[in-house]
Design an enzyme around this catalytic site. Structure first.
Site, PDB file in Angstrom:
ATOM      1  N   ASP A  48       0.832  -1.202   0.000  1.00 44.70           N
ATOM      2  CA  ASP A  48       0.000   0.000   0.000  1.00 44.70           C
ATOM      3  C   ASP A  48       0.871   1.258   0.000  1.00 44.70           C
ATOM      4  OD1 ASP A  48       0.864  -0.161   2.589  1.00 44.70           O
ATOM      5  OD2 ASP A  48      -1.102   0.057   3.524  1.00 44.70           O
ATOM      6  N   SER A  49       2.203   1.075   0.024  1.00 46.67           N
ATOM      7  CA  SER A  49       3.128   2.186  -0.249  1.00 46.67           C
ATOM      8  C   SER A  49       2.833   2.742  -1.640  1.00 46.67           C
ATOM      9  CB  SER A  49       4.582   1.714  -0.148  1.00 46.67           C
ATOM     10  OG  SER A  49       4.786   0.546  -0.920  1.00 46.67           O
ATOM     11  N   GLU A 185       9.043  -4.027  10.570  1.00 48.99           N
ATOM     12  CA  GLU A 185       9.450  -2.733   9.996  1.00 48.99           C
ATOM     13  C   GLU A 185       9.964  -1.799  11.091  1.00 48.99           C
ATOM     14  OE1 GLU A 185       6.686  -0.922   7.263  1.00 48.99           O
ATOM     15  OE2 GLU A 185       7.830   0.937   7.182  1.00 48.99           O
TER      16      GLU A 185
HETATM   17  O1  KIV Z   1       3.598  -1.131   1.542  1.00 49.17           O
HETATM   18  C1  KIV Z   1       4.794  -1.489   1.610  1.00 49.17           C
HETATM   19  O2  KIV Z   1       5.619  -1.194   0.741  1.00 49.17           O
HETATM   20  C2  KIV Z   1       5.204  -2.275   2.772  1.00 49.17           C
HETATM   21  C3  KIV Z   1       6.660  -2.518   2.957  1.00 49.17           C
HETATM   22  C4  KIV Z   1       7.287  -1.295   3.526  1.00 49.17           C
HETATM   23  C5  KIV Z   1       6.943  -3.707   3.789  1.00 49.17           C
HETATM   24  O3  KIV Z   1       4.388  -2.685   3.541  1.00 49.17           O
END
Ligand code: KIV
Length: 295
Positions: A48-49, A185
Site C-alpha cells: 500500500d506504499s 518494519e
Molecule cells: O507497503 C509497503 O511497501 C510495505 C513494505 C514497507 C513492507 O508494507
C-alpha cells in the site's frame, strides 16, 4: 526437464532459518513486476506504499481495496515466478469479518497468492477469518504505516523493553494464528533478532537489521526515485539513480525535438516515390492503376 512453478506461500514458510535470506521487493505495475521477477526475488509485494510512491499521497491511508486490486492485477498479468503478496489497505480488515474476507478475496481474484495485513494481537480475528477461506496471510508489525496517526509519526518501534516484549508477543500470536511470514518494519536489530528466534515462520525485515530471515525494500527506494525534499531513511540502500537519469534522458529528447533532430529519416515511415507523386506532394497527382504499399 525442470518445471518452473511459481513460488507459493508454503515455499516461503519453508525458508525459515535457511542459509540464503528471502528477498522481497515491491512492485505496482507490469514494468516494475518484470524487473523484480527477472532479478530473481522470492516474493513481490504489491504494497500500500503504492499510495505514496506511485499515487503521490502523503501516507498510505488513502488507497482502497479497488486501488490495490487494480495494481495487483497489473503485476499478476506479467505471470511472475515470485509469490505475489498484496497489501490489504487501511479499513479493509477493520470493520467486520465479512468485509475482511471479501476484501482479501478480491485481491486474490486480482491475482495475488497471499495477502498482508498490519498489526499483531489486535488483528488475530481478521487473520483467522482470512485463513479460514484458504488465503495465506503475511503479518506486519513494528512501524505499521496504517497506524501513523496513532503512532505519532514514522518512528522506530520497540525501543523500550515493554514495547519490545509486546512486539514479540504480537509476532508469536500471528505465527500461532497461522501467518506464513511476518514483516518487521523499523525495529532495533536486537528486537528483530529476539522476534526471529521466537517464531517458527520467517521474519522479513525493513529497517530491522540483518538478523531477520529475509529483507524487503521498496522498488522506488532501490532505484533512486524519490519525491523532492524526501529524506531517504537510513535503512534504504539505493542501487541506481533512475529518477535523475530519467530527467536527463527526457531533457535530451526535449532538446532533440526543439533542435529539429528528432525524428530522423530512420525514425520515420516513408511512402514510395511513386506514391508520394500520386498524392501530389511534389507536383501534380498522377493516376495510379495499381495499389502500392507504404515502405
Ligand atoms: O507497503 C509497503 O511497501 C510495505 C513494505 C514497507 C513492507 O508494507
Amino acid at each position: 526437464m525442470t518445471v518452473c512453478r511459481p513460488v507459493s506461500a508454503p515455499d516461503v514458510m519453508a525458508r525459515k532459518g535457511a542459509e540464503a535470506p528471502l528477498v522481497m521487493v515491491t512492485a505496482y505495475d507490469a514494468p516494475s513486476a518484470r524487473t523484480v521477477d527477472a532479478a530473481g526475488v522470492d516474493a513481490i509485494l504489491v504494497g500500500d506504499s503504492l499510495a505514496m510512491v506511485v499515487l503521490g499521497y502523503d501516507d498510505t491511508l488513502q488507497v482502497t481495496t479497488a486501488d490495490m486490486a487494480h495494481h495487483v492485477a497489473a503485476v499478476a498479468r506479467t505471470r511472475p515466478n515470485a509469490l505475489v503478496v498484496a497489501d490489504l489497505p487501511w479499513l479493509s480488515y477493520h470493520v467486520n469479518r465479512e468485509e475482511t474476507v471479501r476484501n482479501a478475496a478480491s485481491l486474490i481474484r486480482a491475482g495475488a497468492g497471499a495477502v498482508k495485513l498490519e498489526g499483531g494481537v489486535k488483528r488475530i480475528e481478521a487473520v483467522k477469518a482470512i485463513l479460514e477461506t484458504e488465503i495465506p496471510v503475511m503479518g506486519h508489525i513494528g512501524l505499521t504505516p496504517q497506524s501513523i496517526h496513532a503512532l505519532g509519526g514514522f518512528k522506530v518501534q520497540g525501543k523500550e523493553l515493554d514495547a519490545a516484549q509486546a512486539l514479540t508477543d504480537d509476532a508469536i500470536a500471528l505465527a500461532e494464528a497461522g501467518c506464513f511470514a511476518i514483516v518487521l518494519e523499523c525495529v532495533p536489530d536486537a528486537v528483530a533478532r529476539m522476534i526471529t528466534e521466537s517464531v517458527p515462520v520467517p521474519t522479513i525485515g525493513i529497517g530491522a537489521g540483518r538478523h531477520c530471515d529475509g529483507q524487503v525494500l521498496v522498488w522506488h527506494d532501490i532505484l533512486g526515485f524519490e519525491a523532492e525534499g524526501h529524506r531517504r531513511p537510513k535503512f534504504v540502500r539505493t542501487y541506481a539513480e533512475f529518477e535523475r537519469d530519467a530527467v536527463v534522458a527526457i531533457e535530451e529528447f526535449c532538446s532533440d525535438v526543439r533542435a529539429g533532430t528528432f525524428p530522423s529519416s530512420a525514425e520515420t515511415y516513408h511512402m514510395t516515390d511513386r506514391m508520394t507523386e500520386a498524392l501530389g506532394l511534389y507536383g501534380d497527382p498522377i493516376a495510379l492503376d495499381e495499389p502500392e504499399l507504404t515502405q
